[in-house]
Design an enzyme around this catalytic site. Structure first.
Site, PDB file in Angstrom:
ATOM      1  N   LEU A 185       1.107  -0.777  -0.622  1.00  0.00           N
ATOM      2  CA  LEU A 185       0.204   0.075   0.113  1.00  0.00           C
ATOM      3  C   LEU A 185       0.683   1.281  -0.065  1.00  0.00           C
ATOM      4  CD1 LEU A 185      -2.862  -1.551   2.631  1.00  0.00           C
ATOM      5  CD2 LEU A 185      -2.687  -0.611  -0.144  1.00  0.00           C
ATOM      6  N   PRO A 186       0.220   2.848  -0.342  1.00  0.00           N
ATOM      7  CA  PRO A 186       1.238   3.158  -0.093  1.00  0.00           C
ATOM      8  C   PRO A 186       1.767   3.871   1.119  1.00  0.00           C
ATOM      9  CG  PRO A 186      -1.182   4.124  -1.378  1.00  0.00           C
ATOM     10  CD  PRO A 186      -1.158   2.907  -0.859  1.00  0.00           C
ATOM     11  N   THR A 219       6.429   0.223   2.009  1.00  0.00           N
ATOM     12  CA  THR A 219       7.105   1.299   2.617  1.00  0.00           C
ATOM     13  C   THR A 219       6.670   2.214   3.324  1.00  0.00           C
ATOM     14  OG1 THR A 219       9.058   1.743   0.823  1.00  0.00           O
ATOM     15  CG2 THR A 219       9.598   2.749   2.216  1.00  0.00           C
ATOM     16  N   LYS A 225      15.001  -0.102   4.718  1.00  0.00           N
ATOM     17  CA  LYS A 225      14.739   0.380   3.598  1.00  0.00           C
ATOM     18  C   LYS A 225      14.663   2.445   3.964  1.00  0.00           C
ATOM     19  CE  LYS A 225      11.815   1.253   0.083  1.00  0.00           C
ATOM     20  NZ  LYS A 225      12.548   0.701  -1.758  1.00  0.00           N
ATOM     21  N   LYS A 262       8.763  11.484  -0.097  1.00  0.00           N
ATOM     22  CA  LYS A 262       7.694  10.532   1.061  1.00  0.00           C
ATOM     23  C   LYS A 262       9.322   9.404   1.580  1.00  0.00           C
ATOM     24  CE  LYS A 262       6.608   5.773   1.233  1.00  0.00           C
ATOM     25  NZ  LYS A 262       5.775   5.255   1.091  1.00  0.00           N
TER      26      LYS A 262
HETATM   27  P1  NAD Z   1       0.957   2.080  -6.236  1.00  0.00           P
HETATM   28  O1  NAD Z   1       0.076   3.256  -5.968  1.00  0.00           O
HETATM   29  O2  NAD Z   1       1.055   1.617  -7.936  1.00  0.00           O
HETATM   30  O3  NAD Z   1      -0.175   1.068  -5.448  1.00  0.00           O
HETATM   31  C1  NAD Z   1      -1.044   1.301  -5.173  1.00  0.00           C
HETATM   32  C2  NAD Z   1      -1.724   0.485  -4.066  1.00  0.00           C
HETATM   33  O4  NAD Z   1      -3.289   0.364  -3.423  1.00  0.00           O
HETATM   34  C3  NAD Z   1      -3.090   1.203  -5.683  1.00  0.00           C
HETATM   35  O5  NAD Z   1      -3.495   0.424  -6.416  1.00  0.00           O
HETATM   36  C4  NAD Z   1      -4.448   1.386  -4.722  1.00  0.00           C
HETATM   37  O6  NAD Z   1      -5.713   1.441  -5.236  1.00  0.00           O
HETATM   38  C5  NAD Z   1      -4.432   0.503  -3.463  1.00  0.00           C
HETATM   39  N1  NAD Z   1      -4.549   1.165  -2.290  1.00  0.00           N
HETATM   40  C6  NAD Z   1      -4.582   2.142  -1.657  1.00  0.00           C
HETATM   41  N2  NAD Z   1      -5.415   2.197  -0.381  1.00  0.00           N
HETATM   42  C7  NAD Z   1      -5.491   0.891   0.005  1.00  0.00           C
HETATM   43  C8  NAD Z   1      -6.756   0.284   0.608  1.00  0.00           C
HETATM   44  N3  NAD Z   1      -7.190   0.554   2.201  1.00  0.00           N
HETATM   45  N4  NAD Z   1      -7.192  -1.143   0.857  1.00  0.00           N
HETATM   46  C9  NAD Z   1      -6.520  -1.531  -1.038  1.00  0.00           C
HETATM   47  N5  NAD Z   1      -5.973  -0.850  -2.142  1.00  0.00           N
HETATM   48  C10 NAD Z   1      -6.037  -0.034  -1.351  1.00  0.00           C
HETATM   49  O7  NAD Z   1       2.252   2.282  -5.277  1.00  0.00           O
HETATM   50  P2  NAD Z   1       2.943   1.345  -5.464  1.00  0.00           P
HETATM   51  O8  NAD Z   1       3.684   1.639  -6.914  1.00  0.00           O
HETATM   52  O9  NAD Z   1       2.894  -0.338  -5.775  1.00  0.00           O
HETATM   53  O10 NAD Z   1       4.033   1.264  -4.332  1.00  0.00           O
HETATM   54  C11 NAD Z   1       3.231   0.912  -3.186  1.00  0.00           C
HETATM   55  C12 NAD Z   1       4.529   0.841  -1.967  1.00  0.00           C
HETATM   56  O11 NAD Z   1       5.886   0.198  -2.348  1.00  0.00           O
HETATM   57  C13 NAD Z   1       5.159   1.619  -1.601  1.00  0.00           C
HETATM   58  O12 NAD Z   1       4.795   1.723  -0.032  1.00  0.00           O
HETATM   59  C14 NAD Z   1       5.844   1.801  -2.232  1.00  0.00           C
HETATM   60  O13 NAD Z   1       6.704   2.895  -1.369  1.00  0.00           O
HETATM   61  C15 NAD Z   1       7.024   0.842  -1.809  1.00  0.00           C
HETATM   62  N6  NAD Z   1       8.139   1.254  -3.300  1.00  0.00           N
HETATM   63  C16 NAD Z   1       7.596   1.143  -4.489  1.00  0.00           C
HETATM   64  C17 NAD Z   1       8.558   0.793  -5.556  1.00  0.00           C
HETATM   65  C18 NAD Z   1       8.529   1.698  -6.894  1.00  0.00           C
HETATM   66  O14 NAD Z   1       9.117   1.153  -7.663  1.00  0.00           O
HETATM   67  N7  NAD Z   1       6.787   1.532  -7.180  1.00  0.00           N
HETATM   68  C19 NAD Z   1       9.759   0.251  -5.261  1.00  0.00           C
HETATM   69  C20 NAD Z   1      10.167   0.170  -3.904  1.00  0.00           C
HETATM   70  C21 NAD Z   1       9.420   0.201  -3.074  1.00  0.00           C
END
Ligand code: NAD
Length: 297
Positions: free
Chosen positions: A66-67, A97, A172, A247
């Site tokens: 999740l975000p 994260t 992280k 973030k």
């Molecule tokens: P994203 O925004 O693409 O995906 C998050 C998903 O969570 C979305 O589909 C959203 O609809 C869903 N969501 C939000 N609140 C919700 C809830 N209460 N119930 C159900 N679903 C819900 O984000 P992402 O890029 O996949 O990143 C996710 C996590 O991974 C973050 O914490 C980010 O910091 C971490 N991360 C991302 C990357 C990257 O390259 N994108 C790399 C390492 C870590």
């Protein structure tokens, strides 16, 4: 075969869930976005359209991607967050994260209610999530880590037990603070090279085998050309968005204050990414600092 409830199938979660299906697990997919659920179903998961109505009595593992911390806390600590039918003894694994304090609090709360919890944030980005080559840094008791390991191995290549609850997030946050700083430094070096009339590929060839070498340069070069699949070749379309880096830098700032650790470069990096946010360009990749330096944001 495990019965997994996977919550959060965005950029990262979709690839991770697909790899769990490939490893032979039954994956039940829930997201607030119907599009995200549909793409998980296309990869072999089963749709959960309403968590409240979902019969979770067979679920043995919950994974969240999740975000931010508030979303993770709302799933694991609020009464509506998870279906009431989730059996005791279930493993909770948060791969998002988030801040160290929330990770610790969620872990402690889960343990008190008879669940196992690990914080297991990842490094590697969307391509690694899809390829199953993520690095996981895991916090939590050894017993919970051992339970989580087979799933982490299905989604990643390098799995580290960093310590007790919250230590995955600590690793992280420190890693990403370093990444933010090194990316800005790499952007500055390539921009200066260009201003001096030095070809980007030539500078890359030299610096990537000299002491300036770092991941931001060799795997994610912010100057177009030397690393073909880097976002710099796609007009800085994320990738790893500047907003996500900001973030993480804010998380680092928060814990550094509590821990009374001096992070002058981390604080400067946070300010630089705040400029991208203020310009409304934080949806660009975090290597888009190059555009900021060129005055072309
Ligand atoms: P994203 O925004 O693409 O995906 C998050 C998903 O969570 C979305 O589909 C959203 O609809 C869903 N969501 C939000 N609140 C919700 C809830 N209460 N119930 C159900 N679903 C819900 O984000 P992402 O890029 O996949 O990143 C996710 C996590 O991974 C973050 O914490 C980010 O910091 C971490 N991360 C991302 C990357 C990257 O390259 N994108 C790399 C390492 C870590």
């Amino acid at each position: 075969m495990a019965h997994i409830l996977f919550i959060g199938l965005g950029n990262m979660g979709s690839g991770m869930a697909a790899n769990l299906v490939k490893a032979g697990h039954e994956v039940h997919a829930f997201d607030l976005s119907e599009k995200a659920i549909a793409s998980a179903v296309a990869n072999g998961a089963k749709a959960v359209s309403n968590l409240g109505n979902f019969d979770a009595s067979k679920i043995d593992t919950v994974i969240t991607m999740l975000p931010a911390g508030k979303h993770v806390a709302s799933v694991y600590t609020s009464t509506e967050g998870l279906p009431a039918s989730i059996p005791a003894g279930c493993l909770f694994m948060d791969c998002s994260t988030i801040d160290v304090e929330t990770a610790k609090a969620v872990g402690e709360g889960a343990a008190k209610r008879g669940f196992f919890f690990v914080d297991a944030p990842v490094s590697g980005g969307i391509a690694a999530a899809a390829a199953g080559t993520l690095t996981f840094m895991v916090g939590g008791p050894s017993e919970s880590f051992d339970k989580a390991k087979p799933f982490l191995e299905a989604m990643g290549k390098n799995i580290f037990h960093a310590g007790g609850a919250g230590m995955g997030q600590a690793a992280k946050i420190c890693n990403n603070m370093l990444l933010g700083i090194s990316m800005i430094g790499t952007c500055e070096a390539f921009n200066l090279a260009e201003r001096l009339g030095l070809d980007a590929q030539k500078f890359f060839d030299i610096s990537s085998t000299a002491s300036g070498q770092c991941w931001s340069m060799t795997s994610y070069c912010p100057a177009p050309g030397p690393v073909p699949n880097a976002p710099s070749n796609n007009n800085y379309k994320a990738g790893f968005a500047a907003a996500m880096m900001l973030k993480d830098l804010r998380l680092a700032g928060g814990v550094a204050e509590t821990a009374r650790a001096s992070i002058p470069m981390g604080a400067m990096a946070e300010q630089i990414y705040t400029l991208m946010e203020a310009a409304g360009k934080d949806d660009l990749d975090f290597s888009g600092v190059m555009k900021l330096l060129k005055g072309k944001l």
